[in-house]
Design a protein around this motif. Structure first.
Motif, PDB file in Angstrom:
ATOM      1  N   ALA A 160       0.849  -1.184   0.000  1.00 35.63           N
ATOM      2  CA  ALA A 160       0.000   0.000   0.000  1.00 35.63           C
ATOM      3  C   ALA A 160       0.888   1.238   0.000  1.00 35.63           C
ATOM      4  CB  ALA A 160      -0.918  -0.010   1.216  1.00 35.63           C
ATOM      5  N   ALA A 161       0.536   2.219  -0.818  1.00 34.42           N
ATOM      6  CA  ALA A 161       1.440   3.345  -1.031  1.00 34.42           C
ATOM      7  C   ALA A 161       1.599   4.207   0.218  1.00 34.42           C
ATOM      8  CB  ALA A 161       0.951   4.185  -2.202  1.00 34.42           C
ATOM      9  N   ALA A 162       0.489   4.737   0.727  1.00 31.54           N
ATOM     10  CA  ALA A 162       0.588   5.685   1.827  1.00 31.54           C
ATOM     11  C   ALA A 162       0.986   4.977   3.114  1.00 31.54           C
ATOM     12  CB  ALA A 162      -0.751   6.392   2.019  1.00 31.54           C
ATOM     13  N   GLY A 163       1.937   5.584   3.818  1.00 28.21           N
ATOM     14  CA  GLY A 163       2.345   5.055   5.108  1.00 28.21           C
ATOM     15  C   GLY A 163       3.364   3.944   5.041  1.00 28.21           C
ATOM     16  N   VAL A 164       4.136   3.872   3.953  1.00 25.18           N
ATOM     17  CA  VAL A 164       5.126   2.820   3.777  1.00 25.18           C
ATOM     18  C   VAL A 164       6.471   3.448   3.444  1.00 25.18           C
ATOM     19  CG1 VAL A 164       5.774   0.763   2.464  1.00 25.18           C
ATOM     20  CG2 VAL A 164       3.372   1.184   2.993  1.00 25.18           C
ATOM     21  N   ALA A 165       7.546   2.885   3.999  1.00 23.17           N
ATOM     22  CA  ALA A 165       8.905   3.336   3.728  1.00 23.17           C
ATOM     23  C   ALA A 165       9.767   2.148   3.326  1.00 23.17           C
ATOM     24  CB  ALA A 165       9.507   4.025   4.955  1.00 23.17           C
ATOM     25  N   MET A 166      10.789   2.417   2.541  1.00 25.95           N
ATOM     26  CA  MET A 166      11.741   1.400   2.099  1.00 25.95           C
ATOM     27  C   MET A 166      13.146   1.936   2.291  1.00 25.95           C
ATOM     28  SD  MET A 166      12.324   0.083  -1.814  1.00 25.95           S
ATOM     29  CE  MET A 166      13.759  -0.866  -2.327  1.00 25.95           C
ATOM     30  N   LEU A 195       0.706   9.766  -6.888  1.00 27.41           N
ATOM     31  CA  LEU A 195       1.445   8.536  -6.661  1.00 27.41           C
ATOM     32  C   LEU A 195       0.495   7.345  -6.728  1.00 27.41           C
ATOM     33  CD1 LEU A 195       3.858   9.610  -3.794  1.00 27.41           C
ATOM     34  CD2 LEU A 195       4.465   9.047  -6.137  1.00 27.41           C
ATOM     35  N   PRO A 196       0.993   6.152  -7.061  1.00 22.34           N
ATOM     36  CA  PRO A 196       0.116   4.994  -7.194  1.00 22.34           C
ATOM     37  C   PRO A 196      -0.450   4.566  -5.846  1.00 22.34           C
ATOM     38  CG  PRO A 196       2.419   4.341  -7.345  1.00 22.34           C
ATOM     39  CD  PRO A 196       2.398   5.838  -7.356  1.00 22.34           C
ATOM     40  N   THR A 197      -1.553   3.824  -5.897  1.00 22.97           N
ATOM     41  CA  THR A 197      -2.167   3.336  -4.661  1.00 22.97           C
ATOM     42  C   THR A 197      -1.443   2.119  -4.116  1.00 22.97           C
ATOM     43  OG1 THR A 197      -3.731   2.034  -5.960  1.00 22.97           O
ATOM     44  CG2 THR A 197      -4.422   4.238  -5.271  1.00 22.97           C
ATOM     45  N   THR A 198      -0.738   1.407  -4.968  1.00 24.42           N
ATOM     46  CA  THR A 198       0.138   0.315  -4.538  1.00 24.42           C
ATOM     47  C   THR A 198       1.486   0.514  -5.210  1.00 24.42           C
ATOM     48  OG1 THR A 198      -0.589  -1.146  -6.334  1.00 24.42           O
ATOM     49  CG2 THR A 198      -1.757  -1.310  -4.217  1.00 24.42           C
TER      50      THR A 198
END
Length: 341
Positions: free
Chosen positions: A202-208, A297-300
């Protein structure tokens, strides 16, 4: 269980584990305790966790967002693990412990990217929006006889891969020439080569975060969130051969951001990207580097590590990759003054 110590040192070679990641055995000694309400009762009120540890530092965690930080959210603490008060630290810093509520020894991962180093751990309890946790978490140190710490990145982060072994794990789909060995994946050139995650996040709330470095200068490679190899939108760290191997952000509209670039040469660094849904941030060696507001930005999104150099034999090596939770602004964790037993 494995313990990991990420070490990134200016001028070091990117040779398998040497100077990058140290792997040791560890034991999990986590427990429970504390209310984690975010109000705290003062750093001096919590009972001493273990008298074998001579020094501790209270941790304040400020949630600058109006949204709550859930239990399990990963928090990064800039903290000098070689400070005078911790001078007796064991070679792998096993005496550096993060303790919650006076009894829970939390798994933690130390990134030696500084100064200062960064210590990552999961919240044991939620912190309300706009609240600050004080008196709930401590860094303990100064025990030269400390047993191995609970420090497996797989228990701290939502996803972690150190590319051990000689084959690529099922979490990845390779393209082109991708070699696995010595704790690295090495992506060849001509044609383009790299890996993409088989899981979309899931796009929002994710870090790499990922560790990477090219074999030579003037290379063309990137890593971050990108659903296809050459198509926007994306949220990546991007090395462009036309700008003498400078790194800078590239975002949803396909344009290079205005954030200042830097020239890392062939030294490995820890690169991070954080997606908040309508804004984003890049980290360099854990430190926030550049932020930008961006729509579309994409949703995934897919994790991608890539060597886009199609006209030379230059390779790019990646040492590890991890996924964690993200929120804007990131919580601010600070260590207070040392307290002696």
């Amino acid at each position: 269980m494995r313990a990991w110590l990420i070490v990134i040192v200016a001028g070091c070679s990117f040779n398998a584990r040497n100077g990058i990641i140290v792997d040791t055995n560890s034991s999990d000694t986590s427990g429970g305790g504390g209310d984690g309400s975010g109000s705290g009762s003062g750093s001096g009120d919590a009972a001493w966790w273990d008298t074998s540890w001579q020094t501790r530092f209270p941790i304040a965690i400020a949630n600058g967002s109006s949204d709550p930080l859930p239990a399990g959210f990963q928090v990064g603490l800039p903290f000098d693990v070689a400070a005078a008060a911790c001078a007796s630290a064991t070679p792998l810093h096993d005496d550096i412990r993060v303790v919650f509520g006076g009894s829970a020894d939390l798994p933690r991962v130390i990134d030696l990217v500084g100064p200062p180093a960064w210590t990552w751990f999961r919240l044991a309890a939620p912190i309300a929006g706009g609240a600050t946790s004080t008196g709930d978490y401590f860094v303990y140190c100064n025990n030269p006889a400390a047993p191995a710490a609970s420090a497996d990145p797989a228990t701290v982060f939502d996803f972690f891969d150190d590319f051990d072994g000689t084959t690529l794990g099922s979490a990845w789909t390779p393209t082109g020439t991708v070699l696995v060995g010595g704790g690295l994946i090495t992506c060849g050139a001509f044609p383009q080569s790299g890996v993409a995650s088989t899981t979309q996040y899931a796009a929002a709330g994710v870090a790499m975060d990922f560790v990477g470095a090219p074999a030579g200068a003037n290379n063309f490679w990137w890593g971050g969130f990108q659903n296809t190899a050459d198509s926007q939108p994306w949220l990546i760290w991007y090395g462009d051969q036309d700008t003498q191997f400078r790194f800078f952000p590239s975002v949803a509209n396909g344009q290079i951001s205005v954030g200042s670039a830097f020239s890392p040469g062939i030294v490995p660094h820890l690169y991070g990207v954080e997606d908040y849904g309508n804004s984003m941030m890049w980290r360099l060696d854990d430190t926030p580097y550049f932020a930008q507001t961006e729509a579309g930005l994409p949703t995934t999104q897919t994790l991608r590590l890539w060597n886009g150099q199609s006209n030379t034999n230059s390779t790019v090596a990646f040492d590890s990759v991890r996924v964690r939770q993200a929120i804007a602004p990131p919580p601010a964790a600070t260590a207070g003054s040392a307290e002696a037993r």
